[in-house]
Scaffold this motif. Sequence first.
Motif, PDB file in Angstrom:
ATOM      1  N   VAL A  67       0.833  -1.208   0.000  1.00 20.75           N
ATOM      2  CA  VAL A  67       0.000   0.000   0.000  1.00 20.75           C
ATOM      3  C   VAL A  67       0.870   1.260   0.000  1.00 20.75           C
ATOM      4  O   VAL A  67       0.581   2.231  -0.715  1.00 20.75           O
ATOM      5  CB  VAL A  67      -0.947   0.003   1.218  1.00 20.75           C
ATOM      6  N   ALA A  68       1.956   1.247   0.775  1.00 21.45           N
ATOM      7  CA  ALA A  68       2.846   2.417   0.815  1.00 21.45           C
ATOM      8  C   ALA A  68       3.425   2.700  -0.563  1.00 21.45           C
ATOM      9  O   ALA A  68       3.516   3.862  -0.987  1.00 21.45           O
ATOM     10  CB  ALA A  68       3.969   2.186   1.827  1.00 21.45           C
ATOM     11  N   GLY A  69       3.803   1.649  -1.280  1.00 19.24           N
ATOM     12  CA  GLY A  69       4.327   1.827  -2.638  1.00 19.24           C
ATOM     13  C   GLY A  69       3.295   2.447  -3.561  1.00 19.24           C
ATOM     14  O   GLY A  69       3.607   3.336  -4.367  1.00 19.24           O
ATOM     15  N   ILE A  70       2.044   1.985  -3.446  1.00 24.36           N
ATOM     16  CA  ILE A  70       0.965   2.520  -4.283  1.00 24.36           C
ATOM     17  C   ILE A  70       0.714   3.995  -3.958  1.00 24.36           C
ATOM     18  O   ILE A  70       0.556   4.833  -4.854  1.00 24.36           O
ATOM     19  CB  ILE A  70      -0.321   1.688  -4.095  1.00 24.36           C
ATOM     20  N   VAL A  71       0.703   4.333  -2.648  1.00 27.83           N
ATOM     21  CA  VAL A  71       0.460   5.718  -2.232  1.00 27.83           C
ATOM     22  C   VAL A  71       1.562   6.640  -2.760  1.00 27.83           C
ATOM     23  O   VAL A  71       1.283   7.720  -3.301  1.00 27.83           O
ATOM     24  CB  VAL A  71       0.372   5.818  -0.693  1.00 27.83           C
ATOM     25  N   ILE A  72       2.821   6.203  -2.644  1.00 32.41           N
ATOM     26  CA  ILE A  72       3.938   7.022  -3.148  1.00 32.41           C
ATOM     27  C   ILE A  72       3.821   7.179  -4.663  1.00 32.41           C
ATOM     28  O   ILE A  72       4.049   8.262  -5.219  1.00 32.41           O
ATOM     29  CB  ILE A  72       5.292   6.390  -2.765  1.00 32.41           C
ATOM     30  N   GLY A  73       3.444   6.086  -5.339  1.00 32.31           N
ATOM     31  CA  GLY A  73       3.272   6.157  -6.790  1.00 32.31           C
ATOM     32  C   GLY A  73       2.175   7.118  -7.197  1.00 32.31           C
ATOM     33  O   GLY A  73       2.340   7.910  -8.138  1.00 32.31           O
ATOM     34  N   LEU A  74       1.034   7.066  -6.500  1.00 28.69           N
ATOM     35  CA  LEU A  74      -0.078   7.964  -6.822  1.00 28.69           C
ATOM     36  C   LEU A  74       0.290   9.415  -6.528  1.00 28.69           C
ATOM     37  O   LEU A  74      -0.100  10.335  -7.269  1.00 28.69           O
ATOM     38  CB  LEU A  74      -1.323   7.553  -6.030  1.00 28.69           C
ATOM     39  N   ALA A  75       1.052   9.636  -5.442  1.00 32.32           N
ATOM     40  CA  ALA A  75       1.501  11.001  -5.124  1.00 32.32           C
ATOM     41  C   ALA A  75       2.446  11.514  -6.205  1.00 32.32           C
ATOM     42  O   ALA A  75       2.364  12.681  -6.619  1.00 32.32           O
ATOM     43  CB  ALA A  75       2.198  11.018  -3.762  1.00 32.32           C
ATOM     44  N   ILE A 100       6.404   6.446   4.108  1.00 32.43           N
ATOM     45  CA  ILE A 100       7.479   5.572   4.580  1.00 32.43           C
ATOM     46  C   ILE A 100       7.472   5.466   6.101  1.00 32.43           C
ATOM     47  O   ILE A 100       7.589   4.365   6.665  1.00 32.43           O
ATOM     48  CB  ILE A 100       8.846   6.068   4.068  1.00 32.43           C
ATOM     49  N   VAL A 101       7.337   6.611   6.782  1.00 26.91           N
ATOM     50  CA  VAL A 101       7.369   6.546   8.254  1.00 26.91           C
ATOM     51  C   VAL A 101       6.138   5.821   8.791  1.00 26.91           C
ATOM     52  O   VAL A 101       6.219   5.107   9.801  1.00 26.91           O
ATOM     53  CB  VAL A 101       7.517   7.950   8.887  1.00 26.91           C
ATOM     54  N   THR A 102       4.990   5.977   8.122  1.00 30.85           N
ATOM     55  CA  THR A 102       3.795   5.228   8.528  1.00 30.85           C
ATOM     56  C   THR A 102       3.998   3.739   8.323  1.00 30.85           C
ATOM     57  O   THR A 102       3.633   2.914   9.178  1.00 30.85           O
ATOM     58  CB  THR A 102       2.563   5.705   7.724  1.00 30.85           C
ATOM     59  N   ALA A 103       4.587   3.384   7.166  1.00 26.91           N
ATOM     60  CA  ALA A 103       4.868   1.968   6.892  1.00 26.91           C
ATOM     61  C   ALA A 103       5.823   1.399   7.933  1.00 26.91           C
ATOM     62  O   ALA A 103       5.631   0.270   8.421  1.00 26.91           O
ATOM     63  CB  ALA A 103       5.458   1.819   5.488  1.00 26.91           C
ATOM     64  N   ILE A 104       6.851   2.166   8.291  1.00 27.00           N
ATOM     65  CA  ILE A 104       7.809   1.703   9.306  1.00 27.00           C
ATOM     66  C   ILE A 104       7.112   1.507  10.649  1.00 27.00           C
ATOM     67  O   ILE A 104       7.291   0.483  11.328  1.00 27.00           O
ATOM     68  CB  ILE A 104       8.972   2.708   9.439  1.00 27.00           C
ATOM     69  N   PHE A 105       6.282   2.497  11.024  1.00 29.13           N
ATOM     70  CA  PHE A 105       5.578   2.423  12.315  1.00 29.13           C
ATOM     71  C   PHE A 105       4.656   1.206  12.371  1.00 29.13           C
ATOM     72  O   PHE A 105       4.693   0.423  13.334  1.00 29.13           O
ATOM     73  CB  PHE A 105       4.775   3.712  12.536  1.00 29.13           C
ATOM     74  N   LEU A 106       3.821   1.042  11.346  1.00 30.49           N
ATOM     75  CA  LEU A 106       2.849  -0.061  11.355  1.00 30.49           C
ATOM     76  C   LEU A 106       3.535  -1.419  11.239  1.00 30.49           C
ATOM     77  O   LEU A 106       3.180  -2.366  11.954  1.00 30.49           O
ATOM     78  CB  LEU A 106       1.848   0.119  10.205  1.00 30.49           C
ATOM     79  N   PHE A 119       7.338   3.097  -6.519  1.00 34.78           N
ATOM     80  CA  PHE A 119       7.777   1.832  -5.933  1.00 34.78           C
ATOM     81  C   PHE A 119       9.305   1.816  -5.805  1.00 34.78           C
ATOM     82  O   PHE A 119       9.847   1.335  -4.806  1.00 34.78           O
ATOM     83  CB  PHE A 119       7.320   0.653  -6.795  1.00 34.78           C
ATOM     84  N   ALA A 120      10.014   2.325  -6.832  1.00 35.15           N
ATOM     85  CA  ALA A 120      11.480   2.307  -6.817  1.00 35.15           C
ATOM     86  C   ALA A 120      12.020   3.168  -5.678  1.00 35.15           C
ATOM     87  O   ALA A 120      12.920   2.751  -4.938  1.00 35.15           O
ATOM     88  CB  ALA A 120      12.019   2.810  -8.157  1.00 35.15           C
ATOM     89  N   ILE A 121      11.457   4.382  -5.521  1.00 38.06           N
ATOM     90  CA  ILE A 121      11.934   5.296  -4.480  1.00 38.06           C
ATOM     91  C   ILE A 121      11.576   4.762  -3.093  1.00 38.06           C
ATOM     92  O   ILE A 121      12.415   4.734  -2.182  1.00 38.06           O
ATOM     93  CB  ILE A 121      11.335   6.702  -4.683  1.00 38.06           C
ATOM     94  N   GLY A 122      10.326   4.333  -2.923  1.00 41.20           N
ATOM     95  CA  GLY A 122       9.891   3.821  -1.620  1.00 41.20           C
ATOM     96  C   GLY A 122      10.651   2.576  -1.207  1.00 41.20           C
ATOM     97  O   GLY A 122      11.092   2.441  -0.050  1.00 41.20           O
ATOM     98  N   SER A 123      10.828   1.657  -2.147  1.00 40.63           N
ATOM     99  CA  SER A 123      11.540   0.416  -1.826  1.00 40.63           C
ATOM    100  C   SER A 123      13.003   0.696  -1.509  1.00 40.63           C
ATOM    101  O   SER A 123      13.614   0.009  -0.685  1.00 40.63           O
ATOM    102  CB  SER A 123      11.433  -0.576  -2.985  1.00 40.63           C
TER     103      SER A 123
END
Length: 661
Positions: A322-330, A375-381, A452-456
């Motif tokens: 989901v984090a990858g999708i959110v970053i991509g949509l942003a 990213i920080v939300t993904a790390i926290f969860l 996805f590339a940046i987030g990953s």
Amino acid sequence: MQIEYWIIATSFLALIYAAILAYQIRKQKVQSKKAEEIAGHIHDGAMAFLNREYKILSIFVVIVSFVLWISPGLGYASSVSFLAGSIFSMLAGNIGMRIATRANVRTAEAVKESISKGLGISFSAGSVMGLSVVGLGLLGVTSLFLIFHDPNIIFAFGFGASSVALFARVGGGIYTKAADVGADLVGKVEAGIPEDDPRNPATIADNVGDNVGDVAGMGADLFESFVDSIIAVMALALAFNLVFGENAILLPLLLGATGIVAAIFGNLIIKFVKTKNIHTTLNLGIWGSSALMVVFAYFATKYTVVGEQVWGVFGSVIVGLVAGIVIGLATEYYTSDKNKPTMAVAEASKTGPATNIISGFSLGLMSTVVPILSIVTAIFLAYKFAGLFGIAISAVGMLSTLGITLASDAYGPVADNAAGIAEMAEFGQEARERAEKLDAVGNTTAAIGKGFAIGSAALTALILLISYGKAVGLETVNLISPQVVIGLFIGGLLPAVFSSLSMKAVGDAAAQMVQEVRRQFREIPGIMEGTAKPDYKRCIDISTTAALVKMIAPGLLAVLAPVIVGIFLGIEALAGLLAGAIVVGFLLAVVMANAGGAWDNAKKYIEAGNLGGKGSDAHRAAVVGDTVGDPFKDTSGPSLNILIKLMSIVSIVIAPLLLLI
């Protein structure tokens, strides 16, 4: 049958399906001899560059392999793994570029008939790249695990992949942007001729650059992200096997294997489901693949993880996806010419290049908010769900559908080349416009791929930092320790220096290109009238030579900096360096990618007939902004993703040596 052998079989499925797609593409006949000749020049230029680049890289690979072999605490196993990672990364880029340079002319021929037929060929070419990357990556990691039974040894495989990726990304980025900037500044701004006009001597070099930078470079980039994240999770699973069970070490491999099946499913949707809107068709494939991956991820987690930990680990996988999708949509929101931010950059072009650049850079800075919060939300969860292992597996979840997300990115350069070939081969306005529509949709879907590339990259670098800490016995780091603070500052400095080196390389090479194009316009009579042929080979040679010479310094910086800091300042300072580089590198990568994308699409927005259209003052200002953004989004920005991972994995590989000092 061991699950590892099933995973290897799935990696071969990806490679076989990629081979079938490649065969279907090559089977398409090319009717136009002129188009075939132009495509031949592009193919020959791309392969000549790649062959020369790989010869230089081979020297680096042999030297590093030897050093690893003789180093205390490392030995032949690390050397073999490094060599395998380097070879597989080169092979992935080579396969993708070979088929891309064959598919471009066939896409140009296909769009004369219909845009959907053009999509079929160009997306199949992108899928060859995507499936080759995941197939080879999974095959390499799984095979080495079966041989050595220790993921810590396999980190050297990631070191090899990351080293090749960085040189390929930087070298390809310098090549493509030197040609692109030179072609635009002299062709569009000074001579007032259209993009991809055959009278422009830099045109062929520009089209070659699309392949060496955006296909081979992107493929190598995501290959190393894919394998690095899998290896890091396997190492953490080994450390936490009492919590998650002995089979948890196979979970990232199993996610990679099921991701291949999901990607092939998405590819078949795009191939056979017809809609009136090609963007809708692509989204059906991408989201269909992602939905299927959610189902697969649950069963893969249940099969490998013990007890109550299943839901926590599964939740972490979904968090990453989901984090990858959110970053991509942003990324899409900030860079698409259909949205207000990029339209505002286009509007700013009416008052000149300076306001265009200010507006685009401001957009890039603001666009960091959503990716950082994601990213920080993904790390926290993920940490809440499954601790450090949860953070690690979320990175694999983000890359689990790489087979199709990379395809959606890699097909764009094929469509871009097709538009250029259609222009140069005089296929007519309709064919050119159809190819440009394919390219425009590719830019939009590529935004998700870049997300996805940046987030990953951020998540993978973080878990590699955790793995480094475990490798050297650092459970905690004292942030007010002088060594750590020094490391943080040096780590923050490195992305800035790296970006400076790579951007200056583009600027210097582009200056040579501008001078050469001006010289040919001045000294070869008949070019502008179309009665004389430009010297394309000279421009190709300028880009090739500049890229190969100037990629060395940024590449060595990434490899040597962790070694020097680790040896002379110690393991805590090196931990600080990695932390500083991750934060600054991630921010710079987002700024550069999104500012560059916005400048590019602001130009295209004006070229579509808005704000005065082509030839207007706003258009000329937007072209200048686009040329500034070119090295941002296609050289320095994406290379930073690799930089922060490569420095981390070098640190892990040399950890046994540092402990002996």
